[in-house]
Design a protein around this motif. Structure first.
Motif, PDB file in Angstrom:
ATOM      1  N   GLY A 401       0.803  -1.220   0.000  1.00  0.00           N
ATOM      2  CA  GLY A 401       0.000   0.000   0.000  1.00  0.00           C
ATOM      3  C   GLY A 401       0.833   1.264   0.000  1.00  0.00           C
ATOM      4  O   GLY A 401       1.029   1.908  -1.035  1.00  0.00           O
ATOM      5  N   ASN A 402       1.362   1.653   1.139  1.00  0.00           N
ATOM      6  CA  ASN A 402       2.102   2.918   1.292  1.00  0.00           C
ATOM      7  C   ASN A 402       3.568   2.673   0.957  1.00  0.00           C
ATOM      8  O   ASN A 402       4.435   2.586   1.819  1.00  0.00           O
ATOM      9  N   TYR A 403       3.871   2.640  -0.378  1.00  0.00           N
ATOM     10  CA  TYR A 403       5.224   2.280  -0.805  1.00  0.00           C
ATOM     11  C   TYR A 403       6.216   3.429  -0.613  1.00  0.00           C
ATOM     12  O   TYR A 403       7.417   3.197  -0.456  1.00  0.00           O
ATOM     13  N   LEU A 404       5.752   4.674  -0.611  1.00  0.00           N
ATOM     14  CA  LEU A 404       6.670   5.814  -0.420  1.00  0.00           C
ATOM     15  C   LEU A 404       7.187   5.888   1.006  1.00  0.00           C
ATOM     16  O   LEU A 404       8.131   6.631   1.287  1.00  0.00           O
ATOM     17  N   ALA A 405       6.548   5.127   1.883  1.00  0.00           N
ATOM     18  CA  ALA A 405       7.031   5.106   3.271  1.00  0.00           C
ATOM     19  C   ALA A 405       7.977   3.951   3.518  1.00  0.00           C
ATOM     20  O   ALA A 405       8.377   3.718   4.665  1.00  0.00           O
ATOM     21  N   THR A 406       8.334   3.213   2.442  1.00  0.00           N
ATOM     22  CA  THR A 406       9.260   2.089   2.587  1.00  0.00           C
ATOM     23  C   THR A 406      10.583   2.432   1.905  1.00  0.00           C
ATOM     24  O   THR A 406      10.620   3.147   0.901  1.00  0.00           O
ATOM     25  N   THR A 407      11.645   1.910   2.413  1.00  0.00           N
ATOM     26  CA  THR A 407      12.986   2.226   1.891  1.00  0.00           C
ATOM     27  C   THR A 407      13.279   1.534   0.571  1.00  0.00           C
ATOM     28  O   THR A 407      14.170   1.964  -0.168  1.00  0.00           O
ATOM     29  N   LYS A 408      12.532   0.437   0.246  1.00  0.00           N
ATOM     30  CA  LYS A 408      12.815  -0.245  -1.020  1.00  0.00           C
ATOM     31  C   LYS A 408      12.372   0.591  -2.211  1.00  0.00           C
ATOM     32  O   LYS A 408      12.882   0.414  -3.313  1.00  0.00           O
ATOM     33  N   ASP A 409      11.418   1.529  -2.007  1.00  0.00           N
ATOM     34  CA  ASP A 409      11.000   2.430  -3.083  1.00  0.00           C
ATOM     35  C   ASP A 409      11.564   3.851  -2.878  1.00  0.00           C
ATOM     36  O   ASP A 409      11.858   4.542  -3.850  1.00  0.00           O
ATOM     37  N   ASN A 410      11.661   4.295  -1.615  1.00  0.00           N
ATOM     38  CA  ASN A 410      12.002   5.694  -1.328  1.00  0.00           C
ATOM     39  C   ASN A 410      13.141   5.717  -0.308  1.00  0.00           C
ATOM     40  O   ASN A 410      12.977   5.213   0.809  1.00  0.00           O
ATOM     41  N   SER A 411      14.241   6.354  -0.708  1.00  0.00           N
ATOM     42  CA  SER A 411      15.385   6.445   0.215  1.00  0.00           C
ATOM     43  C   SER A 411      15.217   7.583   1.205  1.00  0.00           C
ATOM     44  O   SER A 411      15.882   7.619   2.230  1.00  0.00           O
ATOM     45  N   THR A 412      14.325   8.522   0.925  1.00  0.00           N
ATOM     46  CA  THR A 412      14.086   9.661   1.828  1.00  0.00           C
ATOM     47  C   THR A 412      12.713   9.535   2.444  1.00  0.00           C
ATOM     48  O   THR A 412      11.809  10.365   2.265  1.00  0.00           O
ATOM     49  N   THR A 413      12.512   8.498   3.172  1.00  0.00           N
ATOM     50  CA  THR A 413      11.183   8.226   3.751  1.00  0.00           C
ATOM     51  C   THR A 413      10.832   9.242   4.826  1.00  0.00           C
ATOM     52  O   THR A 413       9.652   9.531   5.054  1.00  0.00           O
ATOM     53  N   ILE A 494      -5.879   5.594 -15.112  1.00  0.00           N
ATOM     54  CA  ILE A 494      -6.585   6.863 -15.223  1.00  0.00           C
ATOM     55  C   ILE A 494      -7.668   6.879 -14.164  1.00  0.00           C
ATOM     56  O   ILE A 494      -8.527   5.995 -14.119  1.00  0.00           O
ATOM     57  N   ILE A 495      -7.612   7.904 -13.287  1.00  0.00           N
ATOM     58  CA  ILE A 495      -8.645   8.089 -12.254  1.00  0.00           C
ATOM     59  C   ILE A 495      -9.555   9.213 -12.729  1.00  0.00           C
ATOM     60  O   ILE A 495      -9.135  10.367 -12.834  1.00  0.00           O
ATOM     61  N   HIS A 496     -10.817   8.885 -13.030  1.00  0.00           N
ATOM     62  CA  HIS A 496     -11.771   9.853 -13.543  1.00  0.00           C
ATOM     63  C   HIS A 496     -12.375  10.631 -12.385  1.00  0.00           C
ATOM     64  O   HIS A 496     -12.786  10.046 -11.364  1.00  0.00           O
ATOM     65  N   LEU A 497     -12.391  11.986 -12.560  1.00  0.00           N
ATOM     66  CA  LEU A 497     -12.878  12.887 -11.519  1.00  0.00           C
ATOM     67  C   LEU A 497     -13.975  13.784 -12.061  1.00  0.00           C
ATOM     68  O   LEU A 497     -14.069  14.038 -13.270  1.00  0.00           O
ATOM     69  N   ASN A 498     -14.779  14.270 -11.134  1.00  0.00           N
ATOM     70  CA  ASN A 498     -15.732  15.317 -11.512  1.00  0.00           C
ATOM     71  C   ASN A 498     -14.975  16.625 -11.784  1.00  0.00           C
ATOM     72  O   ASN A 498     -13.961  16.903 -11.150  1.00  0.00           O
ATOM     73  N   GLY A 499     -15.435  17.424 -12.699  1.00  0.00           N
ATOM     74  CA  GLY A 499     -14.801  18.698 -12.992  1.00  0.00           C
ATOM     75  C   GLY A 499     -14.032  18.703 -14.295  1.00  0.00           C
ATOM     76  O   GLY A 499     -13.506  19.758 -14.705  1.00  0.00           O
ATOM     77  N   GLY A 500     -13.906  17.535 -14.951  1.00  0.00           N
ATOM     78  CA  GLY A 500     -13.279  17.502 -16.266  1.00  0.00           C
ATOM     79  C   GLY A 500     -11.773  17.543 -16.269  1.00  0.00           C
ATOM     80  O   GLY A 500     -11.166  17.971 -17.254  1.00  0.00           O
ATOM     81  N   ASN A 501     -11.102  17.119 -15.206  1.00  0.00           N
ATOM     82  CA  ASN A 501      -9.648  17.092 -15.172  1.00  0.00           C
ATOM     83  C   ASN A 501      -9.222  15.815 -14.470  1.00  0.00           C
ATOM     84  O   ASN A 501      -9.013  15.772 -13.253  1.00  0.00           O
ATOM     85  N   ASP A 502      -9.092  14.706 -15.242  1.00  0.00           N
ATOM     86  CA  ASP A 502      -8.770  13.393 -14.690  1.00  0.00           C
ATOM     87  C   ASP A 502      -7.282  13.276 -14.383  1.00  0.00           C
ATOM     88  O   ASP A 502      -6.463  14.057 -14.871  1.00  0.00           O
ATOM     89  N   LEU A 503      -6.967  12.268 -13.560  1.00  0.00           N
ATOM     90  CA  LEU A 503      -5.573  11.957 -13.240  1.00  0.00           C
ATOM     91  C   LEU A 503      -5.102  10.863 -14.183  1.00  0.00           C
ATOM     92  O   LEU A 503      -5.574   9.718 -14.121  1.00  0.00           O
ATOM     93  N   VAL A 504      -4.136  11.220 -15.069  1.00  0.00           N
ATOM     94  CA  VAL A 504      -3.570  10.258 -16.017  1.00  0.00           C
ATOM     95  C   VAL A 504      -2.177   9.913 -15.511  1.00  0.00           C
ATOM     96  O   VAL A 504      -1.275  10.756 -15.519  1.00  0.00           O
ATOM     97  N   LEU A 505      -1.995   8.660 -15.069  1.00  0.00           N
ATOM     98  CA  LEU A 505      -0.773   8.269 -14.371  1.00  0.00           C
ATOM     99  C   LEU A 505      -0.179   7.020 -14.987  1.00  0.00           C
ATOM    100  O   LEU A 505      -0.871   6.237 -15.646  1.00  0.00           O
ATOM    101  N   CYS A 506       1.125   6.871 -14.702  1.00  0.00           N
ATOM    102  CA  CYS A 506       1.822   5.615 -14.988  1.00  0.00           C
ATOM    103  C   CYS A 506       2.652   5.282 -13.762  1.00  0.00           C
ATOM    104  O   CYS A 506       3.564   6.032 -13.387  1.00  0.00           O
ATOM    105  N   LEU A 507       2.305   4.182 -13.068  1.00  0.00           N
ATOM    106  CA  LEU A 507       2.970   3.822 -11.819  1.00  0.00           C
ATOM    107  C   LEU A 507       4.405   3.374 -12.104  1.00  0.00           C
ATOM    108  O   LEU A 507       4.678   2.677 -13.090  1.00  0.00           O
ATOM    109  N   GLU A 508       5.311   3.798 -11.163  1.00  0.00           N
ATOM    110  CA  GLU A 508       6.735   3.425 -11.291  1.00  0.00           C
ATOM    111  C   GLU A 508       7.234   2.898  -9.962  1.00  0.00           C
ATOM    112  O   GLU A 508       6.770   3.312  -8.888  1.00  0.00           O
ATOM    113  N   ASN A 509       8.184   1.973 -10.043  1.00  0.00           N
ATOM    114  CA  ASN A 509       8.867   1.486  -8.850  1.00  0.00           C
ATOM    115  C   ASN A 509      10.189   0.889  -9.280  1.00  0.00           C
ATOM    116  O   ASN A 509      10.337   0.414 -10.418  1.00  0.00           O
ATOM    117  N   PRO A 510      11.181   0.921  -8.398  1.00  0.00           N
ATOM    118  CA  PRO A 510      12.530   0.479  -8.788  1.00  0.00           C
ATOM    119  C   PRO A 510      12.609  -0.979  -9.200  1.00  0.00           C
ATOM    120  O   PRO A 510      13.434  -1.352 -10.024  1.00  0.00           O
TER     121      PRO A 510
END
Length: 581
Positions: A401-413, A494-510
């Motif tokens: 879940g919370n990968y940014l709080a782990t050292t294997k993904d984030n060195s500056t946790t 892609i996370i669709h939101l109200n208001g006409g401005n969706d989140l278009v993402l590509c997940l990354e991890n080491p």
């Protein structure tokens, strides 16, 4: 007399003396006539009259001129008189011999018998006799008449005849004339006066006791419906209750009623009681039929109930034989086919199937630790959406879940944790559901490295190059309307939101893990929890989104570039360049 009833003798004329005069063998008129017809030589009617005068000269009912020369009403050698009950009748002997012989040659009978007409043939059965056969002398007309009368009397004696005596008022067939002399003669001749005297002196009606009791027991409450004593006592009870004791006599086996009025009164009382008796019988018969029908219906329902229990028992035993070892099976009976249930048990069987599924789920979950169960719930939510539609959705690895709080993904946790604590105190959310490094594009087609943080209330975009500083206010989770992912191995989300401005993402991890499935499970599970509805998730190769209020198309292309995934614009389409190792 055999019934022990006193009776009064009534004198009446016995017509037997006249019958004997006419038909007595060897001495009667018919016997003398046949004897005259059988004599050899010329026989005349005069000789026949002389023979009767000699043989019947002492009979007080027969008279001829020879026996009584002073009687001028009779002609010599022609007339004779018979004194009948109704009066004297003078007969003429002219033609007696010829009529009595009734001579008809046998050849003529054979001729008529051989006629082609069936009616004529049937009228002459004597013609069937052959010429060579010896035949008896044919009977005379008088003998034939005598034989017919004897047969008629025997037939009447074997029956119970009812005579209807008809009186002709006149001889001209007029409805307004009444010939008193003619009517008196008929009354006297038919013996009606003696009949009336006999009826007046005797009893008009008689009936056996058992028949009388059966017919009239319904008019007395003491004899209806069944009398428990002697039959004659029951008859006396009926007569006494009706007040007719003085008009009846009791014989040894029959009751005798003198006047017809008594019989009419009994019949009238019976007719008055009949409707109520009929209603009573109808009520009893209907009640009997209804009870019989009710017993039949109860029997039917009993058989149905027993049969249903039998079918239920058979079904339970069949289920027991099939699922008895389900606990020791690897899939806990998932692959076992359920036996065909009875029609009445189909709703119950659905409950049993759900109970079996819940038990199977319990048995599977009982092997999972308490710490792993939240992850399993997320995998179940993601699996409902992605199974069979996406090649790989990471269900085999552990979801943290919370990968940014782990050292294997984030060195500056520490920087990330510090920023999250500040947002928690500011916006009041409880925990972080999912966080990861992402490639993000915006309405200006600019691609940048960012971080995505999904909490129980907001979605945050953070700048990974500026110590995870939030980029504006968080987007409420209630603004999420749906998601779109691709069916391939890329990490487009892609996370669709109200208001006409969706989140278009590509997940990354080491370590290049598949995390789209985890993101889908987190978002759909939480949206189901807060909105009580399922989130719509599209799995398609060509996705559409809203950026800056405009609809854009997003596709994925595999490339040999090793610099990592990147969004590029190709015309009006956004393309995710996904490196193919």
């Amino acid at each position: 007399m055999k019934e022990g009833i006193e009776w009064q003798h009534i004198d009446y004329f016995n017509n037997k003396i006249i019958c004997d005069l006419v038909e007595l063998p060897h001495k009667g008129v018919f016997a003398i006539l046949d004897e005259a017809c059988l004599n050899v030589g010329k026989v005349t009617d005069e000789l026949f009259l002389n023979a009767m005068s000699q043989k019947l000269n002492k009979h007080d009912r027969f008279t001829s001129r020879t026996n009584n020369p002073a009687d001028k009403t009779l002609e010599h050698h022609r007339d004779f008189r018979i004194k009948h009950y109704a009066g004297d009748v003078i007969y003429s002997v002219i033609g007696f011999i010829d009529k009595n012989k009734d001579t008809l040659f046998m050849d003529f009978k054979r001729l008529l018998y051989n006629s082609a007409n069936p009616v004529i043939r049937s009228m002459w059965p004597d013609g069937a006799t052959s010429v060579t056969e010896t035949t008896k002398r044919p009977v005379t007309a008088g003998t034939s008449f005598k034989i017919s009368m004897i047969a008629l009397v025997e037939n009447l004696a074997s029956k119970t005849p009812f005579y209807v005596r008809c009186i002709k008022p006149n001889e001209v067939k007029s409805p307004v004339l009444f010939d008193e002399t003619r009517v008196q003669h008929q009354v006297m001749y038919l013996g009606l006066l003696e009949n009336v005297r006999v009826r007046r002196a005797g009893f008009a009606f008689r009936m056996p006791y058992d028949r009388f009791l059966k017919r009239y027991k319904l008019i007395c409450s003491e004899t209806w419906p069944n009398y428990r004593g002697q039959v004659i006592d029951g008859v006396k009870v009926i007569i006494d209750k009706q007040g007719f004791s003085s008009d009846v006599k009791y014989g040894k086996s029959k009751i005798f009623i003198r006047s017809p009025q008594t019989l009419f009164s009994l019949e009238q009382a019976r007719e008055e009681k009949m409707p109520s008796i009929v209603l009573f019988l109808q009520r009893m018969s209907r009640g009997a039929l209804a009870r019989k029908r009710a017993r039949g219906m109860r029997a039917v329902y009993l058989i149905m109930r027993r049969y249903k229990r039998y079918k239920l028992r058979c079904y339970v035993l069949a289920c027991q034989s099939r699922f008895g070892n389900a606990r020791s099976m690897k899939d806990y009976g998932k692959g076992i086919q359920w036996p065909k249930p009875p029609h009445s048990m189909r709703p119950t069987v659905e409950l049993l199937k759900r109970a079996h599924l819940r038990w199977r789920a319990f048995m599977i979950l009982s092997k999972i630790s308490e710490n792993e169960r939240p992850m399993v719930r997320l995998k179940v939510m993601a699996g409902d959406v992605l199974v069979g539609k996406r090649a790989d959705w990471g269900f085999k690895r552990n979801w943290e879940g919370n990968y940014l709080a782990t050292t294997k993904d984030n060195s500056t946790t520490s920087d990330f944790v510090s920023q999250v604590n500040g947002l928690k105190s500011k916006d009041g959310f409880n925990k972080v559901l999912f966080s990861s490094f992402v490639k993000k594009t915006n309405k200006f087609n600019k691609c940048a490295d960012r971080g995505i943080v999904i909490t129980d209330k907001f979605i945050y975009k953070v700048d990974s190059k500026k110590k995870f500083k939030p980029m504006g206010k968080g987007t409420p989770m209630t603004e999420v309307t749906g998601m779109t992912v691709s069916p391939g191995k890329d990490q487009l989300a892609i996370i669709h939101l109200n208001g006409g401005n969706d989140l278009v993402l590509c997940l990354e991890n080491p370590i290049q893990e598949e995390r789209v499935g985890e993101l889908v499970g987190v978002v759909t599970s939480h949206m189901h929890k807060i909105l009580k509805r399922d989130l719509k998730v599209n799995i398609t190769k060509s996705a559409s989104c809203m950026l800056g209020g405009k609809q854009r198309s997003v596709t994925v292309k595999e490339t040999a570039v090793n610099g990592g995934p990147v969004f590029k614009k190709e015309g009006d389409t956004l393309v995710l360049m996904w490196p193919n190792p």
